[in-house]
Motif scaffolding. Structure first.
Motif, PDB file in Angstrom:
ATOM      1  N   ASN A 167      29.695  83.474  -2.287  1.00 56.64           N
ATOM      2  CA  ASN A 167      29.389  82.322  -1.448  1.00 56.64           C
ATOM      3  C   ASN A 167      30.514  82.027  -0.466  1.00 56.64           C
ATOM      4  OD1 ASN A 167      26.879  81.801  -2.391  1.00 56.64           O
ATOM      5  ND2 ASN A 167      27.545  80.337  -3.967  1.00 56.64           N
ATOM      6  N   LEU A 180      32.349  84.317   6.553  1.00 57.40           N
ATOM      7  CA  LEU A 180      31.715  85.165   7.560  1.00 57.40           C
ATOM      8  C   LEU A 180      31.018  84.284   8.604  1.00 57.40           C
ATOM      9  CD1 LEU A 180      31.281  88.178   8.071  1.00 57.40           C
ATOM     10  CD2 LEU A 180      29.051  87.925   6.994  1.00 57.40           C
ATOM     11  N   ALA A 181      30.323  83.270   8.101  1.00 54.82           N
ATOM     12  CA  ALA A 181      29.601  82.374   8.999  1.00 54.82           C
ATOM     13  C   ALA A 181      30.582  81.664   9.936  1.00 54.82           C
ATOM     14  CB  ALA A 181      28.809  81.350   8.187  1.00 54.82           C
ATOM     15  N   LEU A 189      33.146  92.974   7.478  1.00 49.04           N
ATOM     16  CA  LEU A 189      32.594  92.529   6.204  1.00 49.04           C
ATOM     17  C   LEU A 189      33.175  93.344   5.069  1.00 49.04           C
ATOM     18  CD1 LEU A 189      30.462  90.616   4.943  1.00 49.04           C
ATOM     19  CD2 LEU A 189      28.867  92.529   5.057  1.00 49.04           C
ATOM     20  N   GLU A 210      30.501  84.505   2.194  1.00 48.23           N
ATOM     21  CA  GLU A 210      29.470  84.275   3.208  1.00 48.23           C
ATOM     22  C   GLU A 210      29.867  83.133   4.145  1.00 48.23           C
ATOM     23  OE1 GLU A 210      26.030  83.784   0.804  1.00 48.23           O
ATOM     24  OE2 GLU A 210      25.322  85.816   1.148  1.00 48.23           O
ATOM     25  N   GLN A 211      30.464  82.127   3.537  1.00 49.76           N
ATOM     26  CA  GLN A 211      30.900  80.978   4.334  1.00 49.76           C
ATOM     27  C   GLN A 211      31.921  81.412   5.368  1.00 49.76           C
ATOM     28  OE1 GLN A 211      29.550  77.964   4.291  1.00 49.76           O
ATOM     29  NE2 GLN A 211      30.887  77.571   6.048  1.00 49.76           N
TER      30      GLN A 211
END
Lengths: 297, 464
Positions: free
Chosen positions: B52, B58-59, B6, B55-56
């Motif tokens: 955002n 990462l997901a 991250l 995060e996407q």
């Protein structure tokens, strides 16, 4: 004479003092044995990445190496059927006989695909047990690595703990690498390809590539003019992005298709040592995916 | 690990963003607070968007990892070895069966009935093949592991001889399965480990017929009924030592022996030169004391009943052989080249008798060799050249007996040159054309041999 008597135990002592001797039939298993065995194993590869592993002869050097092997690490599934039985027979080595602890066939750890429904030699060089080219998918290699670790522990129980550690380490690195390769290869999903020889099933299943057709209408038999025209016709209906051939095979049919259609060409290493970049299992897939991506542009 | 990733991702995403921000603040000079506010809110929007995205990603990353774990879980772990046929039928332990079929067409300039090899008495299969169309030898081989300690193999050959089908047991032996320490024992009938070509079945030869010296000494091939022991030394370069003892009844041996009728010792070595070349060299020596070796090639005297001349005495044969092979990148599938040479020398010491009253002391030498080179252009085409020659030196106290035995001749060093081309549709079939210029007897002969050879069933072995 006395000198000779002194020498003889030395000859034997050499193999006893050394680590366990691994006779790998193909370079991918030599590389995996090195990953898992590290300094505890001496690995010999019977073939290079530029040789067709089916057409090897049981030449003197192979008999000598098989004679001193503690462990055979081969593909199995009849890939080495022309020469491995001869080596077992001629070497007089009990450790590597079929069923012994020193007889490890990688394909036993993998569910083989493309098992022919009809076994008939008129269909070309078909493999009764299924597609033996399992090293084209890292998922297969992971399964083989797991079994091979167990086997190394059986054959060399004194170092069992060390093999376990090396396996844990390899497992972690390999899984991370798989994740990376899958991300890199994401754009390849669903891409249509033509292959020269039907040896890539496991790779395509893994990456989601879509095989349109094969230049060799019958495996192992050089394609005829008719076969090649059929490929052209098929491509008119379902165009493909690239044609794939293996580094160890002559690229004439592939080059012909490139000249006819302007399709991209990807010559993949197929195994460790298939090209200069593929020096171990990790770089084999780095390079394979890079070449596929390059051809996908 | 995930956290590290991250941080890494944030660093990657932010890195290009900072200079952008710096550039903006340099170029535009915010005069009012509202301008500043607008800019800040714009920046916030940008950052939010970036976060955002982050995060996407990462997901995505996480889902692909779980996906991977699933795939790994779903791929069968260490599946058991392919199950042969669980419904155990009585056939599931059938031996490997293979059949070699042969046929051809021969054309000779001379009458093949008159064929002779100067200085040699031709035996059995040593004659020329039938002229015109003919069915060659059909060979059936069965092999399997017998149990945990033994392997067995039998080869039965069927061939036509003067209108009758003959059945011949070419090989039938049992062999130890990994006796260990490089030792292998064999018992039964097998091709004697003398030289290179002798241990190969005729269908695996590079030419349609045997070299003259094989034809002359053995009637094509020497086999042994007996025992063989071999030992491979634990060395990097192959060194194999071995020997056989046998019944001593196959030509040029002969007669019934209560004990050991013949014996042989051999030494073999070989290795690689780089990746592309390999070689093998061997020496071997065979000895026997033939009792009543029959010279069936002899001539009969007029109206007299045709009895064969017989040899009694001691015989030994020595051989050296050398094999060199090359393949581009060591890949035999594509181009490769083989060079094979062998030399034999036979010594006979004893006597020849014919009927009840003819007797001669006899001291004979027969020798000869061949050199052959074969080049495979591509997987389907091969071509080769062979030169072979023989010679002999016979001393008998009564030379008439040499004629009776068929050992006479002009002793003018018979020789032959051959050229062949092969087309190999697959690994299991071959079509061959061969031309011999044969100078082994009175008139030089031009011979054309066309041949097909196919193998059905079990996959053959890729012997060196």
């Amino acid at each position: 004479m006395r000198k000779l008597i002194v020498l003889i135990p030395l000859l034997f002592a050499h193999s006893a003092l050394a680590d366990i001797n691994i006779f790998a039939c193909e370079p991918e298993w030599a590389a995996l044995s090195k990953e898992l065995g590290g300094d505890h194993v001496t690995v010999y590869s019977a073939t290079t990445g530029l040789q067709d592993p089916h057409y090897i002869q049981a030449r003197p050097s192979l008999i000598a190496k098989a004679r001193r092997a503690d462990l055979l690490v081969c593909t199995g599934a009849e890939l080495e059927i022309g020469w491995l039985p001869l080596l077992q027979q001629k070497s007089g080595n009990s450790a590597i006989q079929t069923g012994a602890a020193g007889y490890f066939m990688a394909s036993d750890s993998v569910k083989l695909s493309d098992v022919p429904t009809v076994l008939d030699r008129s269909q070309g060089d078909v493999h009764a047990a299924g597609n033996p080219h399992i090293q084209t998918s890292p998922l297969n290699i992971l399964n083989v690595a797991k079994s091979l670790t167990k086997r190394l522990q059986d054959v060399d129980s004194a170092n069992a703990e060390l093999y376990e550690q090396r396996w844990q380490d390899f497992n972690q690195r390999w899984q991370l690498a798989i994740t990376k390769w899958q991300q890199q290869a994401a754009p390849l999903k669903g891409v249509s390809v033509v292959v020269q020889h039907n040896g890539w099933g496991y790779l395509f299943d893994w990456l989601g590539l879509n095989k349109v057709t094969t230049l060799e209408a019958k495996p192992g038999i050089p394609p005829t003019v008719d076969d090649l025209n059929n490929v052209l016709n098929k491509l008119k209906v379902t165009p493909a992005k690239m044609v794939i051939n293996a580094a160890y095979q002559p690229s004439r049919p592939t080059d012909w298709l490139v000249s006819k259609t302007g399709i991209n060409k990807a010559t993949l290493p197929f195994t460790v040592g298939g090209d200069d970049q593929s020096t171990d299992l990790f770089s084999l897939f780095d390079d394979t995916i890079q070449r596929l991506l390059d051809a996908n542009k | 690990m995930k956290r590290l990733k991250l941080t890494l991702l944030i660093a990657v995403v932010l890195a290009p963003a900072s200079p952008l921000f710096a550039a903006q603040s340099d170029n535009s000079t915010p005069n009012s607070i509202s301008d500043l506010k607008a800019e800040i809110s714009q920046m916030r929007a940008e950052y939010e968007q970036r976060i955002n995205q982050l995060e996407q990603r990462l997901a995505d990353n996480e889902s692909s990892t779980t996906q991977l774990n699933d795939t790994i879980k779903n791929t069968p772990p260490a599946a058991p070895a392919p199950i042969a046929n669980t419904a155990s039928s009585k056939n599931s332990f059938n031996p490997a069966i293979s059949m070699v079929l042969n046929g051809g067409f021969n054309q000779y300039q001379n009458n093949p009935e008159n064929y002779a090899l100067d200085g040699f008495a031709l035996q059995g299969e040593g004659e020329l093949g039938k002229e015109g169309f003919s069915l060659g030898e059909s060979e059936l081989t069965l092999s399997a592991n017998i149990d945990q300690s033994l392997y067995g193999q039998a080869t039965v050959a069927l061939h036509e001889h003067e209108g009758e089908t003959e059945v011949e047991i070419e090989e039938a032996f049992i062999e130890s399965l990994g006796l260990g320490n490089g030792v292998t024992a064999r018992a039964g009938r097998f091709f004697a480990p003398i030289g290179y070509l002798n241990q190969r079945h005729a269908h695996a030869w590079n030419f349609a017929d045997a070299p003259l010296i094989y034809r002359g000494l053995f009637g094509n091939q020497l086999s042994t009924d007996g025992l063989k022991l071999s030992y491979v030394l634990p060395t990097d370069q192959l060194i194999e030592l071995g020997g056989t003892v046998g019944a001593g009844d196959s030509y040029p041996g002969g007669g019934d022996h209560n004990g050991i009728g013949d014996w042989l010792i051999y030494a073999k070595t070989g290795g690689d030169i780089g990746i592309e070349s390999s070689w093998e060299a061997s020496v071997s020596h065979w000895e026997s004391n033939p009792e009543n070796r029959e010279y069936s090639g002899g001539h009969s005297h007029g109206a007299e009943e045709a009895t064969s001349a017989l040899f009694n005495g001691d015989t030994d044969i020595s051989n050296i052989s050398l094999v060199y092979k090359w393949a581009k990148n060591g890949n035999f599938r594509q181009q490769n080249f083989s060079l094979i040479g062998e030399y034999f020398m036979l010594n006979d010491n004893g006597n020849i008798t014919h009927g009840d009253d003819e007797y001669a002391n006899y001291d004979g030498k027969q020798y000869g060799g061949y050199v052959e080179g074969v080049y495979q252009f591509n997987p389907q085409w091969r071509s080769g050249l062979r030169y072979d020659w023989v010679g002999s030196d016979h001393k008998a106290s009564d030379t008439e007996l040499l004629a009776d035995a068929g050992l006479d001749g002009n002793y003018n060093n018979p020789q032959r040159s051959s050229v062949m081309v092969e087309y190999l549709p697959s690994e299991f079939s071959r079509i061959r054309a061969q031309v011999n210029y044969d100078q082994s007897y009175s008139d030089d002969d031009l011979q054309l041999l066309l041949q097909y050879t196919v193998s059905l069933g079990a996959h053959g072995a890729h012997s060196y």
